[in-house]
Design a protein around this motif. Structure first.
Motif, PDB file in Angstrom:
ATOM      1  N   HIS A  94       0.858  -1.195   0.000  1.00  0.00           N
ATOM      2  CA  HIS A  94       0.000   0.000   0.000  1.00  0.00           C
ATOM      3  C   HIS A  94       0.885   1.233   0.000  1.00  0.00           C
ATOM      4  O   HIS A  94       1.934   1.267   0.651  1.00  0.00           O
ATOM      5  CB  HIS A  94      -0.905   0.022   1.228  1.00  0.00           C
ATOM      6  N   ILE A  95       0.470   2.247  -0.742  1.00  0.00           N
ATOM      7  CA  ILE A  95       1.192   3.513  -0.783  1.00  0.00           C
ATOM      8  C   ILE A  95       0.202   4.661  -0.730  1.00  0.00           C
ATOM      9  O   ILE A  95      -0.892   4.589  -1.306  1.00  0.00           O
ATOM     10  CB  ILE A  95       2.083   3.619  -2.040  1.00  0.00           C
ATOM     11  N   ASP A  96       0.609   5.711  -0.018  1.00  0.00           N
ATOM     12  CA  ASP A  96      -0.209   6.922   0.105  1.00  0.00           C
ATOM     13  C   ASP A  96       0.727   8.115  -0.016  1.00  0.00           C
ATOM     14  O   ASP A  96       1.717   8.211   0.716  1.00  0.00           O
ATOM     15  CB  ASP A  96      -0.931   6.937   1.454  1.00  0.00           C
ATOM     16  N   THR A  97       0.453   9.006  -0.957  1.00  0.00           N
ATOM     17  CA  THR A  97       1.292  10.188  -1.142  1.00  0.00           C
ATOM     18  C   THR A  97       0.450  11.392  -1.512  1.00  0.00           C
ATOM     19  O   THR A  97      -0.549  11.258  -2.234  1.00  0.00           O
ATOM     20  CB  THR A  97       2.357   9.938  -2.234  1.00  0.00           C
ATOM     21  N   ASN A  98       0.844  12.567  -1.014  1.00  0.00           N
ATOM     22  CA  ASN A  98       0.183  13.814  -1.422  1.00  0.00           C
ATOM     23  C   ASN A  98       0.633  14.237  -2.816  1.00  0.00           C
ATOM     24  O   ASN A  98      -0.072  14.976  -3.509  1.00  0.00           O
ATOM     25  CB  ASN A  98       0.480  14.928  -0.425  1.00  0.00           C
TER      26      ASN A  98
END
Length: 600
Positions: free
Chosen positions: A199-203
């Motif tokens: 899983h990856i989360d980036t602005n």
């Protein structure tokens, strides 16, 4: 008898150590390619150019996404419409991803509902990827429609030795980026099983060029699952399966300007089941594949997209003296739906390939395929390839092939952009190359290539239209590696590409010059690092306007805390270069990422 089959067991054997230049090593007889022929073959004996990127190279590279990792290989270039998750186009020898089928664990994952039946690399990270092969040139004789520019075959991570292995990785860095990966793989005498969750989360940064007054950050959130397994049901029957899934949400800037509400929601699913049966004279493989891509773009002109592909294949392999024969048949059905518009077509195929060991130093292969398309009729394609190991240090290889690409369902049936009068594109390609090993382990490689396409389909005048005549892409790839000192290697590549349509216009976003120079070193017994410089020059955008040249430098380092745990760092765009790979779309400023991974 037991033949090598393109199965989970063979793919595991294929992941033996090999040169960190991320290419096939013509002198490493242990390296196996599963892409270059209908049966696995040693890379040293193939007549076609196939680049191989192994798991260790993927982990130690200065790139986080698959397309950025491949972008440093000779003959491959990349353009994107923003950061992670945004549309990303990969080109092989000047030909875009509409000419490049992408397989993940044997499943064709190209999207029939995309504008030109292609795979979007934008959301595919290297998490859970075990091996990548890039086969170049017209390969329709092996892979059917679309395979004019080449084929990309991705294998996910799996067990390489008996027992159970756990692995994890955590990463954080610029643009408020956080990523995590967990995997488990087990292998026994009778079977194997592997699972990866990431899983990856980036602005993120602005997809539209920030310097043009677009300050809004465009983020991405994605979850990926890989699951593979194989089991020896009897001494002669192996059953297996593969599954991949991606669920993502991408902020986008349509038409190269900020759009606070522009988000795309996407899911991709691929599934495969197969059986391998070892016979006395013929080995058999039967498989059923399914893939689907669904995208929702609430603010778009079209808002809902769905593409599906169902395939059934049979392949037999037998040995006749010095000739290994592979033959089989397949059936596929592709469907697309864009809002209330839909379409479908079917393709029935038969194929065969003969691999002949003419001598200890010469190998020849000939492949032939016939596809019967429900809309465009029959196509017969072929490929002839030869490999001559002139000396223990020098190898010559050559290949010629033909290919075709049927217009996509979107190109045909879209009510605004579609054109039902489109005809198929047909191609011919040729390549000839030499590889030579010098003293002190140095090696060089050169390949000249040529591809021509009749009736190229391009978007122009508000829709998809045919460019009458023959379009060409030709050039040369050079690559090499030399040891500067113990534990320190200098490597590099240069690709010259002259790609034009039938009217003499340069194909958009194809670099005329693509230069890579890198150094990797073991700085201590625990610390190693890599620095890679990529210079791109001579590109044209829509309308033929020139795009600015650019030079990007990326750095990576790894530190072994123990035999099982490793820390790493990536520094992207070291010099904070302001550049664009697609006109009007932004790229990352200087960014740094730190992570830790372990396997035990």
């Amino acid at each position: 008898m037991k033949h090598l089959l393109a199965s989970a067991s063979v793919l595991a054997l294929a992941t033996v150590p090999h040169t960190a230049l991320a290419q096939d090593d013509a002198f490493d007889l242990g390296t196996i390619t599963v892409s270059a022929s209908q049966t696995p073959v040693e890379t040293a004996r193939t007549g076609t150019v196939v680049e191989v990127v192994e798991k260790e190279e993927i982990e130690n590279s200065s790139s986080f996404t698959v397309d950025d990792t491949l972008d440093t290989l000779p003959g491959i270039s990349l353009s994107g419409n923003g950061g992670l998750g945004a549309s990303s186009t990969l080109r092989i020898r000047g030909l875009s991803n509409r000419y490049i089928p992408v397989y993940i664990d044997g499943i064709d994952m190209t999207d029939p509902a995309s504008t030109q039946t292609s795979y979007n690399f934008g959301g595919l990270t290297t998490a859970g990827i075990g091996r990548i092969e890039v086969l170049k040139g017209s390969q329709s004789a092996l892979y059917g429609s679309e395979a004019i520019g080449g084929v990309i075959n991705i294998t996910t991570a799996r067990a390489t030795e008996m027992g159970t292995q756990l692995r994890y990785a955590f990463e954080a860095g610029s643009y408020d980026t956080y990523a995590a990966t967990f995997g488990i793989a087990t292998k026994s005498e009778r079977g194997e099983l592997a699972f990866t969750f990431s899983h990856i989360d980036t602005n993120g940064f602005s997809a539209a060029e920030e310097d043009a007054g677009n300050p809004e950050a465009d983020g991405y959130r994605g979850t990926t699952l890989f699951l593979t397994g194989a089991y020896d049901a009897t001494d002669t029957v192996t059953l297996g399966f593969a599954l991949n899934y991606l669920d993502s949400e991408t902020d986008q800037d349509g038409f190269r300007v900020d759009d606070l509400t522009a988000q795309e929601f996407s899911t991709r699913l691929g599934a495969r089941v197969y059986a391998e049966i070892a016979g006395d004279a013929i080995d058999h493989t039967v498989a059923l594949n399914y893939s689907t891509t669904e995208r929702e773009y609430p603010v778009g002109f079209n808002q809902n997209f769905k593409g599906e592909r169902t395939e059934a294949t049979y392949k037999g392999i037998t040995q006749v003296g010095a000739v290994e024969l592979a033959f089989g048949a397949g059936y596929s059905q592709e469907e697309f739906a864009v809002d209330t518009i839909s379409g479908t077509y079917e393709i029935a195929s038969i194929f065969g390939e003969a691999q002949y060991a003419a001598s200890e130093d010469v190998d020849v292969s000939f492949a032939l395929r016939h596809d019967d398309h429900s809309t465009f009729g029959g196509f017969t394609t072929g490929r002839l390839a030869a490999n001559w190991r002139v000396t223990t240090d020098t190898t010559l290889r050559a290949a010629i092939g033909t290919g075709f690409r049927a217009p996509s369902l979107y190109e045909l049936f879209h009510p605004v952009y579609g054109n039902p009068t489109l005809e198929q594109e047909e191609s011919r390609s040729a390549e000839i190359g030499v590889e030579h090993r010098l003293a002190m382990g140095a090696e060089i490689k050169a390949t000249a290539f040529y591809t021509e396409i009749d009736n190229l389909i391009q978007f122009s005048g508000g829709g998809y239209n045919q460019v009458p005549g023959t379009s060409t892409s030709q050039g040369v790839e050079l690559a090499g590696r030399v040891a500067l000192a113990a534990g320190t290697d200098l490597f590099g590549s240069y690709t010259y590409t002259d790609a034009e349509d039938a009217n003499g216009n340069q194909l958009i976003r194809v670099p005329e010059h693509d230069f890579v120079l890198g150094v990797e070193a073991d700085l201590t017994d625990r610390l190693s690092g890599q620095l890679v410089l990529n210079h791109v020059a001579g590109r044209a955008d829509d309308g033929g306007s020139a795009m600015a040249d650019y030079t990007v430098v990326n750095v990576s380092a790894t530190y072994d805390f123990s035999d099982t745990t490793q820390g790493y760092m990536r520094l992207e765009n070291l010099t904070n270069e302001e550049y664009q790979t697609s006109f009007g779309y932004g790229t990352s400023d200087r960014a740094v990422y730190f992570g830790v991974r372990a396997s035990f």
